[in-house]
Design a protein around this motif. Structure first.
Motif, short mmCIF file in Angstrom:
data_model
loop_
_atom_site.label_atom_id
_atom_site.label_comp_id
_atom_site.label_asym_id
_atom_site.label_seq_id
_atom_site.Cartn_x
_atom_site.Cartn_y
_atom_site.Cartn_z
N LEU A 52 0.81 -1.21 0.00
CA LEU A 52 0.00 0.00 0.00
C LEU A 52 0.84 1.26 0.00
CD1 LEU A 52 -2.83 -1.02 2.51
CD2 LEU A 52 -2.78 -1.26 0.03
N GLY A 53 2.10 1.15 -0.40
CA GLY A 53 2.96 2.33 -0.47
C GLY A 53 4.23 2.14 0.33
N THR A 54 4.62 3.16 1.09
CA THR A 54 5.80 3.07 1.94
C THR A 54 5.46 3.57 3.34
OG1 THR A 54 6.54 5.26 1.22
CG2 THR A 54 7.44 3.37 0.04
N GLY A 55 6.29 3.18 4.30
CA GLY A 55 6.09 3.61 5.68
C GLY A 55 5.57 2.48 6.55
N TRP A 56 5.90 2.55 7.84
CA TRP A 56 5.52 1.48 8.76
C TRP A 56 4.02 1.35 8.97
CZ3 TRP A 56 8.25 -2.55 9.67
CH2 TRP A 56 9.65 -2.47 9.60
N PRO A 57 3.26 2.44 9.10
CA PRO A 57 1.80 2.24 9.22
C PRO A 57 1.21 1.50 8.03
CG PRO A 57 2.39 4.45 9.91
CD PRO A 57 3.62 3.86 9.29
N SER A 58 1.59 1.91 6.81
CA SER A 58 1.08 1.23 5.62
C SER A 58 1.55 -0.22 5.59
CB SER A 58 1.55 1.95 4.35
OG SER A 58 0.96 3.23 4.26
N TRP A 59 2.78 -0.47 6.06
CA TRP A 59 3.29 -1.85 6.09
C TRP A 59 2.41 -2.72 7.00
CZ3 TRP A 59 4.96 -5.54 9.44
CH2 TRP A 59 5.68 -6.61 8.91
N VAL A 60 2.04 -2.19 8.15
CA VAL A 60 1.18 -2.96 9.05
C VAL A 60 -0.16 -3.25 8.39
CG1 VAL A 60 -0.10 -2.88 11.23
CG2 VAL A 60 2.28 -2.11 11.15
#
Length: 401
Positions: free
Chosen positions: A229-237
């Motif tokens: 869903l893109g980049t970054g830890w929130p999106s990773w979760v």
């Protein structure tokens, strides 16, 4: 008697069907393949997600978007948007190769009967099945602002109701919303020769940044990881561990589903949009009424003053609401008896996408309040298909199939 009937033949329904067929289940798939993509998205639209995160799911992992594009010498590169037409053709190719049979019938009813289910189609066929997976897509859940609901369809519509925007050439059209659907629809309207504007209650438009290279140094990747869903830890979760989202309290999941990955335009759209479409930011819609063959919109300005806008047509690009009561094909009594997430409108689901009624499974938008925002995107289809079919097989084992 079928083991599983899949209702819907979009990315989620097709992915579930591919896994179910590979598992040897007695399967029936009902729906027009890729119907929303074929019928409800105008020419000129592009995928917002990256090609590698837009695959339908089959157990071998061979039928990817990249494989389809490579076989036809079409580009499918990171950072290069894929036309909706190409993606639609990919879905149809996947359907032909991964699913043995798809019946292009419309399901009108799903009801329980003697511990099983009876699925009825619009031509009167009744289909018995031990389990059902409802992958009905987003069209049943169209959200239209209350002031627009009573207007005639010639005056207002939802952004998902347009397979072609050419009919608006020379007309004045106002688009309500601030997400990708609103911004891309408005840009396409302008390019078709309409006078288009956007009215948004938010005080600013958000634009996604161009994607970072896939190959980066270790520290950059750790600080800002790539994910579906893109980049970054929130999106990773949200994208990589939906099972963990499901373990959160219901009220928390509802908030995440409603607010995470909020409205934003794709980076590649920004120049086209800003050069062609004016925007009224911070304006709220109070009322709408017919006026001189068009529509009068009564608005509240950012300063709290009242103003009016005359336009020929209003397009609500205001998303979709995951609410069971809008799924009219589901037996009313059955739907009313299902447990809901946090008292909201979506069904509470097990870790294998089974509802509180044994044998009834859900996929797609209705599962976002259970598993998080990945279920609003094609990327969630792989996680869903694998787990849901495991749940079906487990349920069949319990019922002595």
């Amino acid at each position: 008697m079928y083991d599983l009937v899949v209702v819907g033949a979009g990315p989620y329904g097709l992915s579930i069907a591919a896994h179910a067929a590979a598992a040897g289940l007695r399967l029936r798939v009902l729906g027009r393949p890729m119907a929303s993509w074929r019928d409800h998205m105008p020419p000129g639209m592009f995928l917002k997600s990256e090609p590698w995160s837009s695959n339908l799911s089959d157990p071998t992992g061979d039928r990817t978007l990249s494989a389809y594009c490579a076989s036809r010498k079409l580009p499918a590169e990171h950072g290069r948007p894929v036309p909706i037409a190409t993606y639609t053709d990919y879905g149809l190719w996947f359907a032909r190769h991964a699913v043995e049979r798809i019946d292009e019938q419309t399901v009108t009813s799903v009801r329980p009967s003697a511990g099983r289910f009876v699925v009825t189609t619009d031509d009167g066929e009744t289909i018995p099945s031990r389990t059902v997976a409802l992958a009905a897509g987003v069209m049943p859940f169209v959200n239209v602002p209350e002031p627009l609901v009573a207007l005639d369809e010639n005056l207002t519509s939802h952004s998902s109701h347009h397979g072609d925007l050419a009919r608006f050439k020379g007309k004045d059209v106002t688009v309500i919303g601030a997400g990708q659907a609103a911004l891309e629809t408005a840009a396409l309207l302008a390019e078709e020769g309409a006078t288009a504007r956007v009215v948004a209650r938010s005080g600013r438009l958000n634009w996604n940044a161009p994607p970072q290279p896939l190959n980066r140094g270790l520290m950059r990747s750790l600080r800002d990881p790539h994910c579906g869903l893109g980049t970054g830890w929130p999106s990773w979760v949200w994208s990589e561990i939906p099972w963990a989202v499901r373990r959160l309290p219901g009220s928390t999941r509802l908030r995440i589903a409603a607010t995470a990955l909020g409205p934003a335009g794709a980076w590649w759209l920004r120049d086209r949009f800003e050069s062609a479409v004016p925007v009224l930011l911070g304006y709220r819609l109070r009322a709408a009424s017919p006026s001189g063959g068009g529509v009068r919109l009564d608005l509240t300005t950012p300063a709290g003053a009242r103003t009016a806008l005359e336009t020929e047509h209003v397009i609500a690009a205001t998303g979709f609401t995951p609410d069971l009561t809008r799924l009219r094909l589901l037996d009313r009594e059955l739907g009313a008896g299902l447990r809901r997430v946090g008292g909201g409108g979506a069904p509470e689901l097990s870790g294998r996408f089974e509802s509180s009624y044994p044998g009834l499974f859900f996929a797609g938008l209705l599962t976002a309040p259970s598993f998080g925002p990945a279920m609003r995107f094609v990327y969630g289809a792989g996680f869903t298909a694998h787990r849901l079919v495991r749940g079906v097989r487990r349920r069949l084992g319990r019922t002595g199939s």
